[in-house]
Design an enzyme around this catalytic site. Structure first.
Site, mmCIF file in Angstrom:
data_model
loop_
_atom_site.group_PDB
_atom_site.id
_atom_site.type_symbol
_atom_site.label_atom_id
_atom_site.label_comp_id
_atom_site.label_asym_id
_atom_site.label_seq_id
_atom_site.Cartn_x
_atom_site.Cartn_y
_atom_site.Cartn_z
ATOM 1 N N TYR A 148 2.890 4.402 -5.238
ATOM 2 C CA TYR A 148 1.707 3.647 -5.641
ATOM 3 C C TYR A 148 0.710 4.458 -6.471
ATOM 4 O O TYR A 148 0.106 3.945 -7.391
ATOM 5 C CB TYR A 148 1.004 3.075 -4.397
ATOM 6 C CG TYR A 148 1.673 1.828 -3.869
ATOM 7 C CD1 TYR A 148 1.260 0.570 -4.289
ATOM 8 C CD2 TYR A 148 2.728 1.899 -2.977
ATOM 9 C CE1 TYR A 148 1.866 -0.590 -3.821
ATOM 10 C CE2 TYR A 148 3.345 0.755 -2.495
ATOM 11 C CZ TYR A 148 2.909 -0.486 -2.918
ATOM 12 O OH TYR A 148 3.517 -1.618 -2.459
ATOM 13 N N THR A 191 -5.923 4.989 -6.232
ATOM 14 C CA THR A 191 -7.213 5.618 -6.518
ATOM 15 C C THR A 191 -7.681 6.459 -5.332
ATOM 16 O O THR A 191 -8.173 7.574 -5.496
ATOM 17 C CB THR A 191 -8.255 4.517 -6.840
ATOM 18 O OG1 THR A 191 -7.696 3.646 -7.813
ATOM 19 C CG2 THR A 191 -9.548 5.098 -7.364
ATOM 20 N N ARG A 192 -7.519 5.918 -4.134
ATOM 21 C CA ARG A 192 -7.996 6.609 -2.926
ATOM 22 C C ARG A 192 -7.175 7.836 -2.576
ATOM 23 O O ARG A 192 -7.595 8.661 -1.764
ATOM 24 C CB ARG A 192 -8.016 5.639 -1.742
ATOM 25 C CG ARG A 192 -6.649 5.042 -1.433
ATOM 26 C CD ARG A 192 -6.722 3.927 -0.393
ATOM 27 N NE ARG A 192 -5.449 3.239 -0.232
ATOM 28 C CZ ARG A 192 -5.097 2.143 -0.887
ATOM 29 N NH1 ARG A 192 -5.916 1.635 -1.779
ATOM 30 N NH2 ARG A 192 -3.934 1.570 -0.667
ATOM 31 N N GLU A 221 -8.195 -4.159 2.621
ATOM 32 C CA GLU A 221 -7.712 -5.297 1.810
ATOM 33 C C GLU A 221 -8.054 -6.582 2.552
ATOM 34 O O GLU A 221 -7.473 -6.855 3.601
ATOM 35 C CB GLU A 221 -6.195 -5.162 1.630
ATOM 36 C CG GLU A 221 -5.564 -6.172 0.725
ATOM 37 C CD GLU A 221 -5.694 -5.811 -0.749
ATOM 38 O OE1 GLU A 221 -6.214 -6.667 -1.485
ATOM 39 O OE2 GLU A 221 -5.283 -4.709 -1.154
#
EC number: 3.5.1.15
Length: 315
Positions: free
Chosen positions: A161, A164-165, A175
């Site tokens: 994936y 960003t985190r 989510e």
């Protein structure tokens, strides 16, 4: 990954990684103006709007998906004029909150997302062996009970994936849905806010030296992504069956209705084991050729967790 037996000093709260997912955008902007509810003793908590241009246009992204470009190749790409906006932005975020994989990176990041799928208040984990985040999720789930709080584990050998985190030592996705793109629903925003609150409470308790005994949580581990049926031109010819729509996290067995063609033909699920679909009919995943994600139920365990006395905050 750093040992969980180090004090948590810096936490990032990311909103607007996708510019049309408004709960995180609104919360981050609110916290930037008034951060009282996110302040915790001895911790620097930084609310941050990750993709401001996409937020401005209320679109998922400008050039490419910011939540997929935190890989070494993108983060190390030379900054030239035609570099995609989100790749340049990823490098800026990595500079502020990373560098990814280093001791200087932020301890913890909550990245706040919305989904059009009926997933409720979901927490997304990337590492099945991170005792700190497993203990934190266990704490959040207990604090929210009896309200369900499903946990999606996206650790997978081939599905990468590069979120960003993932610049943080402990990355956590939040989510929450269902919510249409470009819309803010009060119930969805409230669920997201509570997850963050309980997560920050856990950080404070951990820093103060509270003891967390060994624990086990149930999670849904990603197996594979499933596309819509298509014709030879790559066009969708069947849609999510009404009996599957909104049934995120519910068991899907062999023979259950999966898709419905426009001619009225039912396409059933064929599989020798029960799976638990999620991200069902997610609007943002049509371009990714993804109708839903298949998951399996597994258990994750975390060891006893306590900060050494020398590291504890005294405030």
């Amino acid at each position: 990954m750093s040992s969980p037996c180090a004090r948590v000093r810096r936490v990032g709260l990311f909103g607007g990684t996708h510019g049309n997912e408004l709960s995180g955008v609104l919360l981050v902007r609110h916290w930037q103006q008034d951060g009282a509810e996110i302040q915790r003793a001895g911790v620097e908590v930084k609310p941050f709007l990750t993709n401001p241009r996409a937020v401005e246009r209320c679109t998922r992204y400008i050039d490419c998906d910011l939540n997929r470009v935190f890989d070494p190749q993108s983060l190390g790409r030379p900054v030239v004029e035609d570099i995609p906006y989100e790749v340049r932005r990823a490098q800026e975020i990595n500079h502020i909150f990373g560098p990814k994989g280093s001791d200087d990176a932020y301890d913890l990041i909550f990245d706040l997302h919305n989904t059009t799928s009926n997933m409720g208040g979901t927490i997304i984990l990337e590492n099945s062996r991170d005792d700190f985040t497993i203990q934190m999720v266990h704490y959040i789930k207990n604090a929210l009970a009896p309200e369900p709080c499903p946990v999606l584990l996206i650790e997978h050998p081939s599905l990468k994936y590069a979120t960003t985190r993932s610049v943080a030592k402990h990355p956590v996705g939040v989510e929450v849905g269902p919510q249409p793109q470009g819309v803010a629903r009060a119930d969805v925003l409230d669920k997201m806010r509570k997850i963050v609150k309980h997560g920050l409470d856990f950080v404070q308790l951990f820093n103060e030296g509270k003891e967390f005994p060994p624990c086990t949580i149930e999670v849904f581990k990603i197996m594979e992504k499933v596309d819509y049926p298509r014709n030879k031109n790559g066009e969708i010819i069947a849609i999510i069956h009404p009996q599957l729509q909104d049934q995120d996290w519910q068991p899907l067995k062999n023979g259950d209705p999966l898709f419905l063609t426009l001619d009225g033909e039912v396409i059933p699920y064929q599989g020798n084991c029960t799976v638990y679909p999620t991200f069902i009919n997610e609007a943002a995943y049509y371009e990714k050729k993804q109708a839903f994600v298949k998951t399996e139920k597994i258990k994750l365990t975390a060891k006893h967790l306590r900060l050494p006395v020398s590291e504890q905050s005294t405030s």
